[in-house]
Write an enzyme that holds these catalytic residues in place. Sequence first.
Site, short mmCIF file in Angstrom:
data_model
loop_
_atom_site.label_atom_id
_atom_site.label_comp_id
_atom_site.label_asym_id
_atom_site.label_seq_id
_atom_site.Cartn_x
_atom_site.Cartn_y
_atom_site.Cartn_z
N HIS A 155 32.74 65.74 25.28
CA HIS A 155 32.72 67.04 25.98
C HIS A 155 33.63 68.04 25.26
O HIS A 155 33.23 69.18 24.99
CB HIS A 155 33.18 66.84 27.43
N GLU A 156 34.84 67.60 24.93
CA GLU A 156 35.79 68.51 24.27
C GLU A 156 35.40 68.77 22.82
O GLU A 156 35.60 69.87 22.31
CB GLU A 156 37.20 67.92 24.35
N ASP A 166 31.71 75.62 29.06
CA ASP A 166 31.48 74.83 30.26
C ASP A 166 30.33 75.39 31.08
O ASP A 166 30.09 76.61 31.12
CB ASP A 166 32.74 74.79 31.13
#
Length: 904
Positions: A155-156, A166
């Site tokens: 995700h990061e 996001d």
Amino acid sequence: MVLTLYFILFLALHLLPGVKNSMVHLNNNGYAGIVIAINPRVPEDEKLIQNIKEMVTEASTYLFHATQRRVYFRNVSILIPMTWKSKSEYLMPKQESYDQADVIVANPYLKFGDDPYTLQYGQCGEKGQYIHFTPNFLLTNNLPIYGSRGRVFVHEWAHLRWGIFDEYNVDRPFYISRRNTIEATRCSTHITGINVVFKECQGGSCITRPCRRDSQTGLYEAKCTFIPEKSQAAKDSIMFMQSLNSVKEFCTAKTHNTEAPNLQNKMCSSRSTWDVIMDSNDFQNASPMEGTDQPPDPTFSLLKAKQRVVCLVLDKSGSMSSEDRLFRMNQAAELYLIQIIEKGSLVGMVTFESFATTQNYLTEITGDNAYEKITANLPQEAGGGTSICSGLRAGFQAIIHSNQSTSGSEIILLTDGEDDEISSCFEEVKESGAVIHTIALGPSAAKELETLSNMTGGHRFYANKDINGLTDAFSRISSRSGSITQQAIQLESKALSITGKKWINGTVPVDSTIGNDTFFVVTWTIQKPEILLQDPKGTKYETSDFKVDKLNVRSARLQIPGIAETGTWTYSLLNKHAKSQMLTVTMTTRARSPTTLPVIATAHMSQSTTHYPSPMIVYAQVSQGFLPVLGINVTATIETEDGHRVILELWDNGAGADTLKNDGVYSRYFTEYHGNGRYSLRVHAQARNNMARLSLKQQNKALYMPGYVENGKIILNPPRPEVKDDISEAKVEDFSRLTSGGSFTVSGAPPAGSHTHVFPPGKITDLEAKVKEDHIQLSWMAPGNVLDKGKAKSYIIRISMCFLDLQEDFDNAALVNTTSLIPKEAGSIENFEFKPEHFKIENGTKFYIAIQAINEANLTSEVSNIAQATKFIPPQESSAPALGTKIFATSLAIWGLATILSTF
């Protein structure tokens, strides 16, 4: 010397426009060169290294399938701090350093929050700065809250590497869809769950009730929370909720939720995350791997940071005799050696002209007089030609002679001369493993200097005619180890042209985070001035208290005894000479104590090179620890080779060039090109009138989940730490920080003085709309005539009852009469109210509105974000069902739910 094909490819990889000199590159579908650095303040813990390895290994497989077999993690370097014990398996770093790492492991400031996040403030598709994991996140079980660490890392990584955002929004967790249903802000809408408000909690049990609709907005009330089903069929999206077991993909054009009011839609014009990823440079060169085999596991190298080694390589060729360059170089080098370089560092010096001379092998900076061994050999005369490679080779030898490795060492190369043979040592520089910081002095410095900095991860600077450009450059070259409290901080750097026999006054605030090792320095061009300096308690320092340099570099220095007093310092300078002369004032300091994190300002341009008419963005980040500092004045000064200066006030308003409001990153477009060549950037950040404050709100992070629905019951996660109001936005004292943002290079620009209209107004990204009776009220931040500067000529506003009309065919949607709407200055809040013509407004009527700005050259901005306005008349019994799920009250055992609710 002809460069090898391999080396040309290496340069191509490292000279791409970018913010950070990340060493990451794709090698046969595998990411190589990733650096994960541990902060020196983190206690030694073998488990930390092991968990990092496990996280990356798991992430590699997850990433491989999420990108449809395109990329995985091939090799990773873990940078161990000097504060940890040495071990035989720890290798020597090359250009790897904490300040250039892709991932940092560090404790949070104020010991609040373990949310993993990415420092990301560029535009859509632009790389982020770094990923931040706390040791606590890496050492404890966070599986129920964030999902596995490997999933969180992917995700990061998507934030960091591909510049996507996001797909949730904690500030706007719900919206009304085009189907007239209330939806949780998410992607994709296939993710199911319930919407509840938690009522009383007694005896370890809580009762939930259905969410009610707000009578003003028609959305759910503020306390309403979306709780997802733990068991899902939806496979996307990783940028919404990677913690769900079913989620293994990014949202594609088919599954993307274009209506959701999230940052991905705002920043990327409603494009899906997968579309943006596929447009990245990585995926232009990475086809899916054939077969069904899994990729190999990542390999890891453990590198241990070493004692700082710096060698000054200074030009003393004939051209340095003009415009006082040799004097100015010596003044700045002396300032660096006395005030900037950290104690315990090893420093050497080489001078060069047609040949090079080693003036000093490495000397450890231990006490107040250690620097004198080096400053005594600063060059006093200029002469000869310019051989930059000779200087670099002598610098390497000075380091090796002192039994140090060039690998991981730093060279500060300052030159004003041209040299057509500089490329002959490019390969030697790369093989050395050294980091080269370059300072180009004057307009004739070799054009290839920046190549040396870019290929080694060093800083690049350009200094013009006054001493400040040089002192700013030297002041910026601080330790790369992450030891913030040891770094020098620049409080003042000002050049003052004072007429004969005249006084001039100034003030410098000293805040309570700093004050150790504080110096006040004055330089002059003709005659030493009279100096008066007074601290906040009235203690005075006069000319006789200042130490004059023995080497006749025309400077006087005062080291403030002990810790400098907190408050406003005042100074007065008298030019005793009959003629005008240039005086400069410089004030530097360090953190008050090893445990006090100071306020820090850093700055850079969005690119290191640009070709007209591409606009650039100025960025300045102001923070204390990892927390943003808000509500301050930030000013950028950009100077060209011919001395032309542009001054820009930078904004943190979430509009124009600024991605996020109140994130401590102050931004502005730069479009005022004034010829080709090198430009320099310096930034001044000031907190005034007790307006500055800290914010604990972090953006671009893995979503914290309060709980899940499992078998019809809500299972809650442990609560987040409670944040008291007095901490969540703590006030910050008045302060002043100066920093250099380095240099950038411009090509293709029109001659200085010519003026053409090539830039449209900026895109509006914060349009808001609401219905009030039979009118629609709009608000937005005004763009400029040129991006975010000046005043637009007019606006085009269009309206539709169909979202796709505006998204796909804006020019044919119904036009709103805007003859009474006169644009305001960029950065101002615009408000406009109108009655929709040819539309009947009834309960449940939904409108979509978008806007464009036009400037005086009739250039039109991009279409804004699409705002939604709904007419809502609440029923007498105001309640609403959950998303696709029957609302029910459930009793469950929890721990500390009241604390959770305060954060949502």
